[in-house]
Motif scaffolding. Structure first.
Motif, mmCIF file in Angstrom:
data_model
loop_
_atom_site.group_PDB
_atom_site.id
_atom_site.type_symbol
_atom_site.label_atom_id
_atom_site.label_comp_id
_atom_site.label_asym_id
_atom_site.label_seq_id
_atom_site.Cartn_x
_atom_site.Cartn_y
_atom_site.Cartn_z
ATOM 1 N N ARG A 1 -1.589 -0.920 3.744
ATOM 2 C CA ARG A 1 -1.443 0.368 3.045
ATOM 3 C C ARG A 1 -0.839 0.213 1.653
ATOM 4 N NH1 ARG A 1 -0.468 2.191 8.968
ATOM 5 N NH2 ARG A 1 -2.674 2.345 9.445
ATOM 6 N N GLY A 2 -1.442 -0.690 0.891
ATOM 7 C CA GLY A 2 -1.058 -0.850 -0.506
ATOM 8 C C GLY A 2 0.120 -1.753 -0.745
ATOM 9 N N GLN A 3 0.788 -2.176 0.314
ATOM 10 C CA GLN A 3 1.952 -3.043 0.141
ATOM 11 C C GLN A 3 1.548 -4.480 0.477
ATOM 12 O OE1 GLN A 3 5.505 -1.141 1.625
ATOM 13 N NE2 GLN A 3 6.493 -3.091 2.020
ATOM 14 N N ILE A 4 2.016 -5.407 -0.376
ATOM 15 C CA ILE A 4 1.707 -6.817 -0.132
ATOM 16 C C ILE A 4 2.839 -7.424 0.688
ATOM 17 C CG2 ILE A 4 1.313 -9.069 -1.205
ATOM 18 C CD1 ILE A 4 0.429 -7.427 -3.734
ATOM 19 N N PHE A 5 2.460 -8.133 1.733
ATOM 20 C CA PHE A 5 3.437 -8.845 2.554
ATOM 21 C C PHE A 5 3.203 -10.340 2.444
ATOM 22 C CE2 PHE A 5 3.378 -4.688 4.520
ATOM 23 C CZ PHE A 5 4.702 -4.484 4.888
ATOM 24 N N LEU A 6 4.279 -11.060 2.203
ATOM 25 C CA LEU A 6 4.247 -12.511 2.376
ATOM 26 C C LEU A 6 4.965 -12.791 3.684
ATOM 27 C CD1 LEU A 6 5.337 -13.682 -1.202
ATOM 28 C CD2 LEU A 6 2.995 -13.420 -0.323
#
Lengths: 408, 408
Positions: free
Chosen positions: A297-302
């Motif tokens: 939902r538009g958020q980048i996760f590493l």
């Protein structure tokens, strides 16, 4: 810090990591530890500096700081054994902690270390041990002051506390110590610790001065002249955005006055600052590899291979009330030809959330931070990781990867 | 609970502790685990119950629940190995978690367990492993729902999350799974987990129903008929004053409807509730001995040999925002003749603060609670200690006493 290539102990992170061949890891920088100690020697020229090894009990760190500092404080039998094993002279080891067991006190008397007595019951146990071992027991009294270190991250004194004996009853405990002298108790001094992790230099200076003054008031009750006056520390480390590094100048002035007054009040006594976090926090990095990069939902996760099981405090789950981000950066695993201009590379920032691999929403290393763009295989580096890191983390949680520690 | 004498697994605590000869310890009650499972079977007669072993990976617990439950969920290679070692059939093991490493996926395919795929990259890695091993890879897709479990203690779904793939993009990931079938990927189902630790039965029921409906919407995109539909759980455990035990009736009704609908929507598919904390939390006690009793400024402190290094969650430092007391009592180490009337003994309550032995103000097991009067040598017992206990604690912190776990 060069964001294009993180340098650790004079070595590019990638070279270090390649040599190690394992992730995640902590690295502690010998030069940074040495520099911190030199800085403290400069500010506190006539003060004994002790290392409270609970902040980081890695043997190499204890050995190194044990050789530079004037003493090491231990908080358990396990730490006592580690300190002895690291070659620290028992004469310069002190043992504090509210729940020392009989076995711990036995070992402490046997080893000849200084015991910071925290209660009347503990005093009686120490005396019994000294009698049974027919050996002297070196003791200091830990006193819970009647004030707190203001703006302290962790209040160790003031109010009702499990640490030491209240200032108000200290005279009677000192009298009891005097009575036990014939049984082998050797009184050496006082330990007064008002708080820790304060970034307000004036407050730290005030607390140290007030602690000193408590000692002056207690001295007439002491069974013998003070050989040691441990004033704790309280020196905070800046972790979070907006926090400023502690200004040591006011603390240095306060300690200079204390040392000057002690020459008259306590001739020959050693004035001690006992530091844990302040000595080691900034000399350590936690390094973990990105194993997945995903969007939700538009958020980048590493997603990294290291998580709260390796560095609980950085996840915000160790003593913090409101979660804040530790200082974090990323580091490309490969510096390509196109990355030869670090200025260009630096500008490619993106907002990401860094999470560990644990199947729990608590496992966050960086919440919506702007970091240099990173992909799978790249590194996430957490700074200020030298204190309360691996040993203060639930390493068995989810039976995941082992984390290693290196000393460079 | 008899406050005069705590009974554990049908045995007085003192007898148990005397046999053990070690403190602190956790004890897990086989009968309580069995009763909880039977209760769940009664409420959810046609639902498969899985155990999420991250809540308590003690081998005896995994072996016992592995034999009673319909499956075990693992969250790492270490847990996978433990589950296999405990004799759990790989057919009934599923593996979830956002940061699975290539080695973990390799082992999972090799063992033949179901992999809950959490990202497109992970899907590609699993496919590569299946090709390399020339073996089938059993996969389910973990879906991040577009709603949250309301009043959830830990939100595992809804909004931007590192878990699974967003519902909105699930169709395209399912299409990719279909394309990879020829490479050995065997699609088995969906895993949708909206949240956990909710004490509101209506909210849990709603979330389970909504998760089911997401599955219905996704099914047309699935590469094969669903064999398994894992709806997570969300069932909360009451820990703190004022909290009420979860009423399972509304959840039971919701699940009965889901099972009924699934007969038409997903013929032959297994509907799974995956429970961790709910299965084990109440079956465990943490027991620690009082090593000192002291007063500070009118407050009584009991200092115990166990602390946050053994039970971090009970100290309030694991996921809680505001510290609350776990249910705690004390138990006299000796029941004297004068204690033969437990009613009398019970009335001797006093307000105490129970702290662990660590030299940090974070180490609190009970803050100003009214407990039966206790002295050095007596026991402090923490209830609801069966989940997220020892392995979720920083056991190396301060190098203190080892804590043991027993299964009775």
């Amino acid at each position: 810090m060069d964001r294009g290539q993180v340098v650790v102990a004079g070595q590019p992170l990638n070279d270090l990591a390649a040599g190690l061949g394992h992730s995640p890891f902590y690295v502690y920088d010998r030069a940074a530890l040495g520099a911190r100690m030199s800085e403290l020697r400069g500010w506190f020229p006539q003060v004994a500096i002790h290392y409270a090894m609970k902040a980081n009990p890695m043997p190499d760190v204890v050995r190194f700081l044990g050789s530079l500092a004037d003493g090491v404080d231990v908080a358990s039998l396990g730490e006592l054994r580690s300190a002895l094993d690291a070659g620290v002279d028992p004469q310069h080891i002190s043992f504090a902690g509210p729940g020392k067991g009989a076995d711990e006190l036995w070992a402490a008397v046997e080893a000849g270390v200084l015991i910071n007595v925290e209660s009347e019951q503990e005093l009686n146990t120490v005396a019994a041990v000294a009698i049974e071992q027919q050996a002297p027991a070196r003791v200091a009294l830990r006193v819970n002051p009647d004030f707190e270190l203001k703006s302290s991250g962790l209040r160790m004194g003031g109010g009702a506390k499990p640490f030491g004996v209240d200032f108000e009853v200290a005279p009677q405990v000192l009298a009891r110590m005097a009575a036990l002298r014939s049984h082998g108790l050797e009184f050496e001094g006082l330990h007064i610790f008002a708080g820790s992790q304060s970034l307000n230099a004036e407050h730290v200076a005030e607390a140290l001065t007030a602690s000193y003054e408590l000692a002056v008031r207690l001295a007439p009750h002491a069974p013998a002249p003070l050989k040691v006056l441990n004033l704790g520390g309280g020196l905070g480390v800046a972790y979070f955005p907006g926090e400023r590094h502690l200004d040591l100048a006011p603390i240095s002035s306060a300690m200079a006055q204390i040392v000057e007054r002690a020459r008259t009040d306590f001739p020959g006594a050693e004035v001690v600052l006992e530091l844990g976090r302040y000595l080691v926090a900034e000399a350590g990095l936690f390094v973990t590899r990105v194993v997945d990069r995903k969007q939700s939902r538009g958020q980048i996760f590493l997603v990294t291979d290291g998580g709260l099981n390796h560095f609980l405090a950085a996840s915000g789950n160790f003593g913090q009330v409101v979660r804040k981000n530790y200082p974090v950066t990323t580091c490309a695993a490969r510096v390509d030809a196109t990355d030869s201009e670090p200025q260009v590379w630096q500008r490619e920032l993106e907002q990401v959330t860094v999470v560990g691999p644990l199947c729990t929403p608590l496992d966050i290393l960086a919440d919506r931070m702007w970091l240099p763009k990173a992909d799978v295989g790249d590194w996430v580096v957490v700074f200020q990781a030298g204190a309360y890191g691996l040993t203060a983390s639930p390493q068995q949680f989810l039976s995941r990867l082992h984390c290693i520690e290196i000393f460079k």
